[in-house]
Structures are given as structure tokens and as C-alpha cells.
Scaffold this motif. Structure first.
Motif, mmCIF file in Angstrom:
data_model
loop_
_atom_site.group_PDB
_atom_site.id
_atom_site.type_symbol
_atom_site.label_atom_id
_atom_site.label_comp_id
_atom_site.label_asym_id
_atom_site.label_seq_id
_atom_site.Cartn_x
_atom_site.Cartn_y
_atom_site.Cartn_z
ATOM 1 N N GLU A 40 0.844 -1.193 0.000
ATOM 2 C CA GLU A 40 0.000 0.000 0.000
ATOM 3 C C GLU A 40 0.884 1.249 0.000
ATOM 4 O O GLU A 40 2.013 1.210 0.487
ATOM 5 C CB GLU A 40 -0.886 0.018 1.266
ATOM 6 N N PRO A 41 0.362 2.364 -0.528
ATOM 7 C CA PRO A 41 1.154 3.602 -0.482
ATOM 8 C C PRO A 41 1.385 4.051 0.965
ATOM 9 O O PRO A 41 0.477 3.978 1.785
ATOM 10 C CB PRO A 41 0.267 4.628 -1.217
ATOM 11 N N ILE A 42 2.596 4.463 1.257
ATOM 12 C CA ILE A 42 2.922 4.974 2.595
ATOM 13 C C ILE A 42 2.378 6.405 2.693
ATOM 14 O O ILE A 42 2.568 7.191 1.760
ATOM 15 C CB ILE A 42 4.455 4.959 2.820
ATOM 16 N N PRO A 43 1.676 6.745 3.777
ATOM 17 C CA PRO A 43 1.116 8.099 3.886
ATOM 18 C C PRO A 43 2.179 9.190 3.658
ATOM 19 O O PRO A 43 3.301 9.075 4.149
ATOM 20 C CB PRO A 43 0.584 8.156 5.321
ATOM 21 N N LEU A 44 1.788 10.217 2.916
ATOM 22 C CA LEU A 44 2.750 11.268 2.565
ATOM 23 C C LEU A 44 3.441 11.924 3.761
ATOM 24 O O LEU A 44 4.657 12.130 3.712
ATOM 25 C CB LEU A 44 2.064 12.337 1.707
ATOM 26 N N PRO A 45 2.686 12.279 4.833
ATOM 27 C CA PRO A 45 3.389 12.925 5.958
ATOM 28 C C PRO A 45 4.508 12.053 6.508
ATOM 29 O O PRO A 45 5.524 12.551 6.982
ATOM 30 C CB PRO A 45 2.285 13.115 7.008
ATOM 31 N N ARG A 46 4.307 10.740 6.407
ATOM 32 C CA ARG A 46 5.336 9.827 6.909
ATOM 33 C C ARG A 46 6.594 9.860 6.047
ATOM 34 O O ARG A 46 7.698 9.926 6.574
ATOM 35 C CB ARG A 46 4.768 8.399 6.970
ATOM 36 N N ILE A 47 6.433 9.837 4.735
ATOM 37 C CA ILE A 47 7.666 9.861 3.923
ATOM 38 C C ILE A 47 8.276 11.267 3.852
ATOM 39 O O ILE A 47 9.432 11.419 3.510
ATOM 40 C CB ILE A 47 7.514 9.262 2.499
ATOM 41 N N GLU A 48 7.461 12.280 4.210
ATOM 42 C CA GLU A 48 8.070 13.606 4.314
ATOM 43 C C GLU A 48 8.974 13.654 5.541
ATOM 44 O O GLU A 48 10.040 14.252 5.526
ATOM 45 C CB GLU A 48 6.993 14.690 4.404
ATOM 46 N N LEU A 49 8.514 13.004 6.595
ATOM 47 C CA LEU A 49 9.266 12.980 7.852
ATOM 48 C C LEU A 49 10.453 12.022 7.753
ATOM 49 O O LEU A 49 11.559 12.344 8.165
ATOM 50 C CB LEU A 49 8.323 12.536 8.983
ATOM 51 N N ILE A 50 10.194 10.836 7.213
ATOM 52 C CA ILE A 50 11.247 9.819 7.076
ATOM 53 C C ILE A 50 11.306 9.426 5.595
ATOM 54 O O ILE A 50 10.646 8.479 5.173
ATOM 55 C CB ILE A 50 10.935 8.567 7.928
ATOM 56 N N PRO A 51 12.110 10.145 4.815
ATOM 57 C CA PRO A 51 12.107 9.882 3.360
ATOM 58 C C PRO A 51 12.485 8.442 3.012
ATOM 59 O O PRO A 51 12.084 7.933 1.974
ATOM 60 C CB PRO A 51 13.152 10.856 2.811
ATOM 61 N N GLU A 52 13.281 7.790 3.899
ATOM 62 C CA GLU A 52 13.733 6.433 3.584
ATOM 63 C C GLU A 52 12.825 5.358 4.185
ATOM 64 O O GLU A 52 13.187 4.181 4.177
ATOM 65 C CB GLU A 52 15.178 6.237 4.048
ATOM 66 N N ALA A 53 11.646 5.762 4.688
ATOM 67 C CA ALA A 53 10.744 4.784 5.305
ATOM 68 C C ALA A 53 10.442 3.634 4.342
ATOM 69 O O ALA A 53 10.150 3.854 3.167
ATOM 70 C CB ALA A 53 9.443 5.457 5.726
ATOM 71 N N ARG A 54 10.552 2.401 4.855
ATOM 72 C CA ARG A 54 10.318 1.241 3.982
ATOM 73 C C ARG A 54 8.906 0.694 4.115
ATOM 74 O O ARG A 54 8.431 -0.026 3.240
ATOM 75 C CB ARG A 54 11.323 0.131 4.319
ATOM 76 N N PHE A 55 8.280 0.992 5.262
ATOM 77 C CA PHE A 55 6.970 0.404 5.524
ATOM 78 C C PHE A 55 5.964 1.473 5.947
ATOM 79 O O PHE A 55 6.349 2.540 6.427
ATOM 80 C CB PHE A 55 7.082 -0.630 6.648
ATOM 81 N N CYS A 56 4.689 1.159 5.790
ATOM 82 C CA CYS A 56 3.661 2.031 6.328
ATOM 83 C C CYS A 56 3.657 1.872 7.848
ATOM 84 O O CYS A 56 4.290 0.971 8.391
ATOM 85 C CB CYS A 56 2.299 1.686 5.722
ATOM 86 N N VAL A 57 2.910 2.741 8.530
ATOM 87 C CA VAL A 57 2.939 2.731 9.995
ATOM 88 C C VAL A 57 2.471 1.381 10.554
ATOM 89 O O VAL A 57 3.074 0.838 11.478
ATOM 90 C CB VAL A 57 2.050 3.868 10.561
ATOM 91 N N VAL A 58 1.417 0.846 9.973
ATOM 92 C CA VAL A 58 0.846 -0.409 10.467
ATOM 93 C C VAL A 58 1.875 -1.549 10.379
ATOM 94 O O VAL A 58 2.113 -2.268 11.343
ATOM 95 C CB VAL A 58 -0.425 -0.786 9.663
ATOM 96 N N CYS A 59 2.510 -1.684 9.225
ATOM 97 C CA CYS A 59 3.491 -2.760 9.040
ATOM 98 C C CYS A 59 4.715 -2.543 9.923
ATOM 99 O O CYS A 59 5.247 -3.491 10.499
ATOM 100 C CB CYS A 59 3.915 -2.853 7.583
ATOM 101 N N GLU A 60 5.152 -1.301 10.024
ATOM 102 C CA GLU A 60 6.308 -0.990 10.858
ATOM 103 C C GLU A 60 6.041 -1.443 12.296
ATOM 104 O O GLU A 60 6.888 -2.052 12.942
ATOM 105 C CB GLU A 60 6.563 0.525 10.826
ATOM 106 N N GLU A 61 4.836 -1.150 12.795
ATOM 107 C CA GLU A 61 4.502 -1.551 14.164
ATOM 108 C C GLU A 61 4.469 -3.051 14.316
ATOM 109 O O GLU A 61 4.922 -3.591 15.320
ATOM 110 C CB GLU A 61 3.162 -0.930 14.585
ATOM 111 N N GLN A 62 3.966 -3.730 13.312
ATOM 112 C CA GLN A 62 3.938 -5.197 13.372
ATOM 113 C C GLN A 62 5.338 -5.775 13.404
ATOM 114 O O GLN A 62 5.607 -6.733 14.096
ATOM 115 C CB GLN A 62 3.167 -5.754 12.168
ATOM 116 N N LEU A 63 6.237 -5.143 12.633
ATOM 117 C CA LEU A 63 7.608 -5.642 12.582
ATOM 118 C C LEU A 63 8.350 -5.428 13.893
ATOM 119 O O LEU A 63 9.276 -6.159 14.221
ATOM 120 C CB LEU A 63 8.364 -4.932 11.443
ATOM 121 N N ARG A 64 7.955 -4.387 14.617
ATOM 122 C CA ARG A 64 8.620 -4.082 15.887
ATOM 123 C C ARG A 64 8.238 -5.053 16.982
ATOM 124 O O ARG A 64 8.918 -5.172 17.978
ATOM 125 C CB ARG A 64 8.273 -2.664 16.346
ATOM 126 N N LYS A 65 7.098 -5.710 16.811
ATOM 127 C CA LYS A 65 6.598 -6.578 17.887
ATOM 128 C C LYS A 65 7.457 -7.838 18.028
ATOM 129 O O LYS A 65 8.015 -8.311 17.064
ATOM 130 C CB LYS A 65 5.151 -6.957 17.627
#
Ligand SMILES: [Zn+2]
Length: 121
Positions: free
Chosen positions: A96-121
Motif C-alpha cells: 500500500e502507499p505509505i502516507p505522505l506525511p510519513r515519507i516527508e518525515l522519514i524519506p527512507e521509510a520502507r513500511f507504512c505505519v501499520v506494518c512498521e509496528e507489526q515488525l517491531r513486535k
């Protein structure tokens, strides 16, 4: 290609990441200089044990910081490659597309917020 992203936006992101990468590389150099183990006299000095412990802690902290920074560089390189491939801005996990505010904040973000949180668990 992620249709939300204009060429201009992607150019901006690329410049941001290239700047970040330069800063990170400089930061790594600085950290290496501050590493007590990089002192050429270290091996030969007969400092008290507590000094050695402090140096060990300093070394471990610096090494951990360097590892974090190197991981960011890898993420940046990956994101730069994705720009070339046209997959920039897409979550690597769910596609899915990563929300724009997120890639503005972290240009190198690899995952959307939901997936990132799942990976951290
Ligand atoms: Zn995702």
C-alpha cells in the motif's frame, strides 16, 4: 509508480536523502574518532581497571550508534534504488502507499505505519 508522488516531490526526497546520507557518514567518522578503542595507545596503556570498563562502555555505545547510522544509510540506499525502479513510496510489506506525511518525515521509510509496528513486535 506511486501516482500521488510528483517528479518534483521525488526529487526533493532524493535530495533530502542524499544530504542526510552525507551528514550520517560525517557523523560516523566523528563517532569513530571518539571511540576510545580507536586510540592507538590503548593497547599499550596500563590504565586502572575502572578506566577500562568506562572505555568498554563508551566503545559499546559508540558501536551501537554507528550500527544504527549504518542501517539508516542502507535504508537510504534502498529508497534511492526504489526511486529508480519506480516503487518509491510503496510499503514493502503490504504494497500500500505509505502516507505522505510519513515519507516527508522519514524519506527512507520502507513500511507504512501499520506494518512498521507489526515488525517491531
Ligand atoms: Zn504496509
Amino acid at each position: 509508480m506511486d501516482k500521488r508522488l510528483s517528479k518534483q516531490f521525488i526529487d526533493q526526497q532524493r535530495k533530502k536523502m542524499e544530504e542526510d546520507k552525507k551528514k550520517i557518514l560525517l557523523h560516523i567518522e566523528e563517532l569513530k574518532k571518539n571511540d576510545p578503542f580507536s586510540d592507538p595507545d590503548h593497547a599499550s596503556d596500563n590504565a586502572a581497571v575502572d578506566t577500562d570498563v568506562r572505555e568498554q562502555v563508551g566503545h559499546d555505545t559508540i558501536e551501537a550508534q554507528i550500527k544504527d547510522l549504518q542501517r539508516r544509510i542502507l535504508d537510504i540506499d534502498l529508497a534511492l534504488k526504489k526511486i529508480l525502479k519506480g516503487t518509491y513510496g510503496i510499503c514493502e510489506k503490504c504494497g500500500e502507499p505509505i502516507p505522505l506525511p510519513r515519507i516527508e518525515l522519514i524519506p527512507e521509510a520502507r513500511f507504512c505505519v501499520v506494518c512498521e509496528e507489526q515488525l517491531r513486535k
